[in-house]
Motif scaffolding. Structure first.
Motif, mmCIF file in Angstrom:
data_model
loop_
_atom_site.group_PDB
_atom_site.id
_atom_site.type_symbol
_atom_site.label_atom_id
_atom_site.label_comp_id
_atom_site.label_asym_id
_atom_site.label_seq_id
_atom_site.Cartn_x
_atom_site.Cartn_y
_atom_site.Cartn_z
ATOM 1 N N GLU A 1 15.318 14.731 -5.156
ATOM 2 C CA GLU A 1 16.580 14.368 -5.794
ATOM 3 C C GLU A 1 16.978 12.936 -5.443
ATOM 4 N N ARG A 2 17.846 12.373 -6.259
ATOM 5 C CA ARG A 2 18.344 11.015 -6.013
ATOM 6 C C ARG A 2 19.030 10.951 -4.649
ATOM 7 N N GLY A 3 18.696 9.925 -3.889
ATOM 8 C CA GLY A 3 19.276 9.761 -2.556
ATOM 9 C C GLY A 3 18.444 10.365 -1.445
ATOM 10 N N GLU A 4 17.411 11.158 -1.813
ATOM 11 C CA GLU A 4 16.550 11.776 -0.801
ATOM 12 C C GLU A 4 15.462 10.809 -0.353
ATOM 13 N N ALA A 5 14.986 11.010 0.870
ATOM 14 C CA ALA A 5 13.895 10.196 1.396
ATOM 15 C C ALA A 5 12.602 10.563 0.676
ATOM 16 N N CYS A 6 11.775 9.577 0.408
ATOM 17 C CA CYS A 6 10.495 9.833 -0.258
ATOM 18 C C CYS A 6 9.472 8.790 0.165
ATOM 19 N N THR A 7 8.215 9.127 -0.047
ATOM 20 C CA THR A 7 7.116 8.222 0.262
ATOM 21 C C THR A 7 6.187 8.142 -0.947
ATOM 22 N N LEU A 8 5.787 6.941 -1.298
ATOM 23 C CA LEU A 8 4.858 6.739 -2.406
ATOM 24 C C LEU A 8 3.697 5.864 -1.947
ATOM 25 N N ALA B 1 0.806 -1.222 0.000
ATOM 26 C CA ALA B 1 0.000 0.000 0.000
ATOM 27 C C ALA B 1 0.838 1.270 0.000
ATOM 28 N N LYS B 2 2.078 1.176 0.521
ATOM 29 C CA LYS B 2 2.906 2.374 0.611
ATOM 30 C C LYS B 2 4.373 1.975 0.685
ATOM 31 N N LEU B 3 5.228 2.793 0.071
ATOM 32 C CA LEU B 3 6.670 2.600 0.153
ATOM 33 C C LEU B 3 7.306 3.846 0.757
ATOM 34 N N LYS B 4 8.195 3.644 1.692
ATOM 35 C CA LYS B 4 8.928 4.764 2.296
ATOM 36 C C LYS B 4 10.406 4.400 2.283
ATOM 37 N N GLY B 5 11.183 5.157 1.513
ATOM 38 C CA GLY B 5 12.589 4.822 1.390
ATOM 39 C C GLY B 5 13.369 5.941 0.735
ATOM 40 N N LEU B 6 14.417 5.576 -0.007
ATOM 41 C CA LEU B 6 15.266 6.554 -0.678
ATOM 42 C C LEU B 6 15.086 6.444 -2.187
ATOM 43 N N LEU B 7 15.062 7.586 -2.856
ATOM 44 C CA LEU B 7 14.964 7.600 -4.308
ATOM 45 C C LEU B 7 16.295 7.152 -4.888
ATOM 46 N N ASP B 8 16.284 6.013 -5.599
ATOM 47 C CA ASP B 8 17.525 5.432 -6.092
ATOM 48 C C ASP B 8 17.790 5.803 -7.556
ATOM 49 N N GLU B 9 16.718 5.833 -8.359
ATOM 50 C CA GLU B 9 16.881 6.069 -9.799
ATOM 51 C C GLU B 9 15.521 6.456 -10.385
ATOM 52 N N THR B 10 15.526 7.219 -11.480
ATOM 53 C CA THR B 10 14.272 7.563 -12.149
ATOM 54 C C THR B 10 14.421 7.442 -13.663
ATOM 55 N N GLY B 11 13.287 7.238 -14.349
ATOM 56 C CA GLY B 11 13.242 7.212 -15.805
ATOM 57 C C GLY B 11 12.098 8.086 -16.280
ATOM 58 N N THR B 12 11.668 7.894 -17.512
ATOM 59 C CA THR B 12 10.617 8.745 -18.064
ATOM 60 C C THR B 12 9.283 8.550 -17.357
#
Length: 202
Positions: free
Chosen positions: A40-47, A3-14
């Protein structure tokens, strides 16, 4: 069900991001608006997430807030709207704009999204017209849908203005979101830009 992910942004694409949760990388498909809000990459994020399972595929979809996820689930109930088309619509329209389009039967607004023709756009607004009023994005008591749509437009214009000044999309979106929270939904574009510049530079 994830239902939810809380972690670090590792990589992004289109149209995707990899979220590192305690050393495990989750590939999550996202709208352009969600990607720009991740930071930014390496920052904490929640989805907030929705897991779709078919015979030959398992796909994790990610959203900046639960409201966007609710709209995604509603859109994919419409015949002909799969996860890719739903994300394209959520990339092109804010929750407020989407609610306004469905409530007012404005198929042309929905057709702005990539891969959505006039026929499909018409089906979407017809099927969701009665459900739009209770959805996130414009269902605030006493506030007309048109006012919510205008607030979303002011916010989007303010983000664009900050980007033109050299701020990264994620920084601009975050600063404007903070300004919107401080000033309220009725804030004008110029007010949002003024406060957002302070937040972005702070």
């Amino acid at each position: 069900m994830i239902a939810k992910l809380k972690g670090l942004l590792d990589e992004t694409g289109t149209d995707w991001a990899v979220i590192d949760v305690a050393g495990v990388g989750y590939l999550v498909h996202c709208s352009a608006k969600t990607l720009s809000a991740l930071g930014e990459r390496g920052e904490a994020c929640t989805l907030y997430t929705d897991l779709q399972v078919s015979e030959n595929d398992m796909r994790l979809l990610g959203f900046a807030d639960s409201g966007e996820r609710d709209w995604f689930r509603l859109l994919t109930q419409v015949q002909g709207v799969g996860s890719k088309v739903a994300l394209a619509i959520l990339s092109a329209l804010s929750a407020g704009e989407l609610q306004a389009a469905c409530s007012q039967g404005d198929a042309a607004m929905v057709a702005r999204a990539n891969g959505v023709g006039p026929k499909l756009a018409g089906r979407i607004v017809n099927e969701l017209k009665d459900k739009a009023g209770g959805m996130p994005g414009g269902g605030m008591a006493g506030v007309p849908v048109s006012a919510v749509s205008q607030a979303g437009a002011a916010s989007a214009d303010a983000v664009s203005a900050l980007e033109n000044l050299g701020f990264k999309p994620a920084t601009a979106a975050r600063a404007v979101a903070l300004a919107q929270g401080e000033l309220g939904e009725g804030a004008s574009e110029s007010e949002l830009i003024r406060v957002a510049l302070k937040r972005a530079a702070g």
